[in-house]
Design a protein around this motif. Structure first.
Motif, PDB file in Angstrom:
ATOM      1  N   GLU A  67       0.836  -1.208   0.000  1.00  0.00           N
ATOM      2  CA  GLU A  67       0.000   0.000   0.000  1.00  0.00           C
ATOM      3  C   GLU A  67       0.868   1.254   0.000  1.00  0.00           C
ATOM      4  N   TYR A  91      -0.425   1.389  -9.416  1.00  0.00           N
ATOM      5  CA  TYR A  91       0.508   0.496  -8.726  1.00  0.00           C
ATOM      6  C   TYR A  91      -0.120  -0.225  -7.536  1.00  0.00           C
ATOM      7  N   GLY A  92      -1.041   0.441  -6.884  1.00  0.00           N
ATOM      8  CA  GLY A  92      -1.608  -0.172  -5.687  1.00  0.00           C
ATOM      9  C   GLY A  92      -2.542   0.790  -4.977  1.00  0.00           C
ATOM     10  N   PRO A  93      -3.030   0.374  -3.792  1.00  0.00           N
ATOM     11  CA  PRO A  93      -3.946   1.220  -3.019  1.00  0.00           C
ATOM     12  C   PRO A  93      -3.245   2.483  -2.518  1.00  0.00           C
ATOM     13  N   ARG A 112     -12.171  10.539  -8.022  1.00  0.00           N
ATOM     14  CA  ARG A 112     -13.208   9.500  -7.952  1.00  0.00           C
ATOM     15  C   ARG A 112     -13.207   8.663  -9.223  1.00  0.00           C
ATOM     16  N   GLU A 115     -10.270   6.308  -9.097  1.00  0.00           N
ATOM     17  CA  GLU A 115     -10.500   5.168  -8.214  1.00  0.00           C
ATOM     18  C   GLU A 115     -11.456   4.160  -8.863  1.00  0.00           C
ATOM     19  N   GLU A 116     -12.480   4.686  -9.528  1.00  0.00           N
ATOM     20  CA  GLU A 116     -13.434   3.798 -10.208  1.00  0.00           C
ATOM     21  C   GLU A 116     -12.729   2.953 -11.270  1.00  0.00           C
ATOM     22  N   SER A 118      -9.663   2.018 -11.241  1.00  0.00           N
ATOM     23  CA  SER A 118      -8.600   1.209 -10.657  1.00  0.00           C
ATOM     24  C   SER A 118      -9.181   0.018  -9.894  1.00  0.00           C
ATOM     25  N   THR A 119      -8.364  -1.024  -9.784  1.00  0.00           N
ATOM     26  CA  THR A 119      -8.705  -2.135  -8.897  1.00  0.00           C
ATOM     27  C   THR A 119      -8.651  -1.664  -7.452  1.00  0.00           C
ATOM     28  N   TYR A 120      -7.864  -0.623  -7.224  1.00  0.00           N
ATOM     29  CA  TYR A 120      -7.474  -0.279  -5.864  1.00  0.00           C
ATOM     30  C   TYR A 120      -8.303   0.846  -5.258  1.00  0.00           C
ATOM     31  N   CYS A 121      -8.191   0.904  -3.949  1.00  0.00           N
ATOM     32  CA  CYS A 121      -8.930   1.864  -3.147  1.00  0.00           C
ATOM     33  C   CYS A 121      -8.146   3.175  -3.023  1.00  0.00           C
ATOM     34  N   GLU A 123      -8.163   6.034  -0.327  1.00  0.00           N
ATOM     35  CA  GLU A 123      -8.718   6.427   0.967  1.00  0.00           C
ATOM     36  C   GLU A 123      -8.292   7.861   1.296  1.00  0.00           C
TER      37      GLU A 123
END
Lengths: 297, 284
Positions: A67, A91-93, A112, A115-116, A118-121, A123
């Motif tokens: 992360e 690359y990641g969350p 937003r 994020e939509e 992406s696979t990742y979150c 926060e």
């Protein structure tokens, strides 16, 4: 290590979280408890460019980083913050720690969408230091409670569920009441399923002036490490990139000995727990990561 | 070859019974359970005969470790006081309602299971290969992290559960070669979901996983071209008598919040551990 230093050394087991001091020590606020004394004028650490971030993201791949976290100062003072987060989500969350007072709708719209896609979150952790202006504003500045709440409402409007992060400046036994009050006031601002995280005070930087610093006995000793799970400690699973290089953890960047090297590869060596803040990390554990990482015990 | 993987059962013996029948009907030759047999639901002791009599190969979850070793809590890894409050209710009920022989049986379960089929190296764990109660959520687990796990734990396919929500990630390293010089650089991670409660999507069904391996698969081959496409993962939505489960939960005095989840498909507890992306899909 100075001669005679018996501080326990902690090995980096896995580089799970990579942090970026993305706005250096520059912040639009000047909180009285800030452990690295960030302010509009503190340029001891500067902004990270998209290029610098991208170089470390690329290096982080072979190390298996899980992360990414972004902090400051106020990350959104960095003009490249939106592209940096967009790139990171490849690359990641990503988690960004913000004071919530400078967010713009057009940024959140882009983020937003990123994020939509992406696979990742992605926060957002919004720092608000109490459920009322009476508790928050003396620490974070005049009208900051109201401004941060507007930021929270904007994040919610764009579909994010920000984690409200508060530094405990009250008695720990009052946590339940404070958290309850927080949930109520956030609901009044349209955030009905508030996510909350309480942080302990770190008695360094501005906080050492506001209250007091660490006492000499507030240190981690070799005896304290017996039967202790060192995965509680940030330095066993994190590093942070600043404009000077790679440091051991997000808390200690002001300490010259925290600079581990110029690259991630150079930063993987063990670190001695010689600071008062290490004692806080030892007592509370995993203070910097998100709740979704679970408890480390 | 078809393999069936069941995640946390959480005392939901009705779903387990339905899953075993369904997996057999779909041709599963071996069945596995990845641990957390207790929690949440009623009548823990009804789970064990189903597992044992049907030859379901089990590993130990954090819950089973806690109950087997007479610990005071479930080691679920929650960080929020409300989540821990409900977890404790469920733990105490399960502990007190599990017979001594079944506790001992759980205590002796292995923490992981490894086997190889057609050159494909499987590693079955509960949370992650490195930590029983590690939460590997889809939205907070980078692919390079999974690649590292596969590399360090010598596996091509890693299967886990623990979070309660199924997902799959396949990868193929750009270089096709790993840092240690070995071939491979590709693999699959599967979170197989759980049988114990629905997935916070407003549906009352639960999920399990079927994995099919094509004959003569080159997957995991040490030489030349290799492909993960021969490993097929299917997530199976499973209906079961959730109304009966809800009724029995009420009869034994389990919290209304748990029963609501079974009847509505929305999580009402253990919410704070969810990442934002997963949380957003739920109601609470």
């Amino acid at each position: 290590m100075p001669f005679g230093d018996t501080s326990p050394r902690v090995a980096l087991t896995d580089l799970d979280e990579l942090w970026f001091q993305v706005s250096g020590t520059l912040c639009n606020l000047e909180c009285t408890h800030c452990f690295i004394s960030c302010s509009p004028k503190n340029d001891a650490f500067g902004y990270l460019s998209l290029e610098t971030v991208e170089r470390r993201l690329e290096e982080s791949r072979s190390l298996g980083v899980k992360e990414y976290y972004f902090t400051g100062g106020e990350p959104f003072l960095n003009r490249e913050m939106v592209p940096i987060l967009e790139k990171t989500l490849e690359y990641g969350p990503a988690t960004v720690l913000t004071n919530g007072t400078v967010l713009k709708p057009e940024w959140l719209e882009r983020l937003r969408a990123a994020e939509e896609a992406s696979t990742y979150c992605l926060e957002f952790r919004v720092s608000i230091d109490g459920p009322t202006p009476e508790i928050n504003d003396p620490i974070r500045g005049e009208r900051t409670f109201e401004r941060a709440m507007k930021g929270v409402a904007l994040l919610v409007e764009y579909g994010f569920l920000p984690i409200i992060t508060m530094t405990r400046t009250w008695d720990e036994r009052d946590d339940g009441e404070i958290l309850g009050d927080f949930r109520n006031v956030l609901a009044e601002h349209g955030y009905t399923r508030a996510r909350l995280k309480v942080l302990p005070r770190l008695k360094i930087g501005a906080e050492a002036q506001r209250t007091c610093g660490y006492e000499p006995y507030e240190r981690v000793t070799p005896e304290m490490m017996e039967d202790y799970d060192s995965s509680q400690l940030i330095c066993s699973h994190s590093r942070i990139v600043t404009d000077r290089g790679v440091h051991v953890c997000p808390i200690l960047i002001d300490s010259p000995d925290s600079l581990m090297g110029a690259t991630l590869e150079e930063s993987l060596t063990p670190y001695p727990l010689r600071h008062g803040a290490c004692y806080t990390c030892y007592l509370y554990g995993a203070i910097c990561t998100n709740p979704s990482a679970g408890a480390r015990e | 070859m078809t393999l069936a993987f069941f995640g946390g059962v959480y005392n939901n013996y009705l779903a387990l019974e339905a899953a075993i029948l369904d997996a057999r009907r779909r041709g599963a030759e071996r069945m596995f359970c990845l641990g957390d047999l207790g929690a949440f639901g009623p009548h823990p002791d009804r789970v064990f005969p189903l597992l044992i009599d049907n030859g379901v190969e089990c590993i130990q979850g954090n819950y089973d470790n806690s109950i087997g070793k007479d610990l005071n809590d479930c080691q679920c890894g929650y960080t929020d006081p409300r989540d821990n409050y409900f977890a404790q209710i469920s733990y105490e009920y399960t502990y007190e309602s599990t017979s001594e022989p079944n506790r001992r049986w759980m205590r002796d379960l292995p923490g992981e299971l490894r086997f190889e089929i057609d050159g494909v190296r499987f590693l079955l764990c509960h949370g992650s290969p490195r930590k029983t109660n590690e939460f590997l959520w889809e939205s907070t687990t980078s692919t390079q992290f999974l690649e590292k796990l596969a590399r360090e734990y010598d596996a091509d396919v890693i299967l886990g559960t623990h979070t309660g929500i199924h997902w799959v990630r396949q990868w193929r390293a750009e270089s096709g070669e790993l840092n240690d010089g070995s071939a491979g650089g590709q693999g699959v991670f599967v979170n197989v979901g759980v049988l114990g409660r629905p997935e916070n999507d407003g549906r009352t069904n639960v999920w399990y996983t079927l994995l099919r391996l094509g004959g003569g698969s080159e997957f995991g081959s040490r030489n030349g071209e290799v492909g993960v496409s021969r490993v097929e993962v299917e997530f199976v939505p499973l209906e079961y008598d959730h109304n009966r489960l809800a009724r029995e939960m009420a009869e034994v005095g389990l919290p209304e919040e748990f029963i609501e989840t079974i009847q509505t498909g929305w999580w009402t507890t253990c919410l704070e551990i969810l990442p934002g992306k997963e949380r957003r899909k739920g109601r609470f």
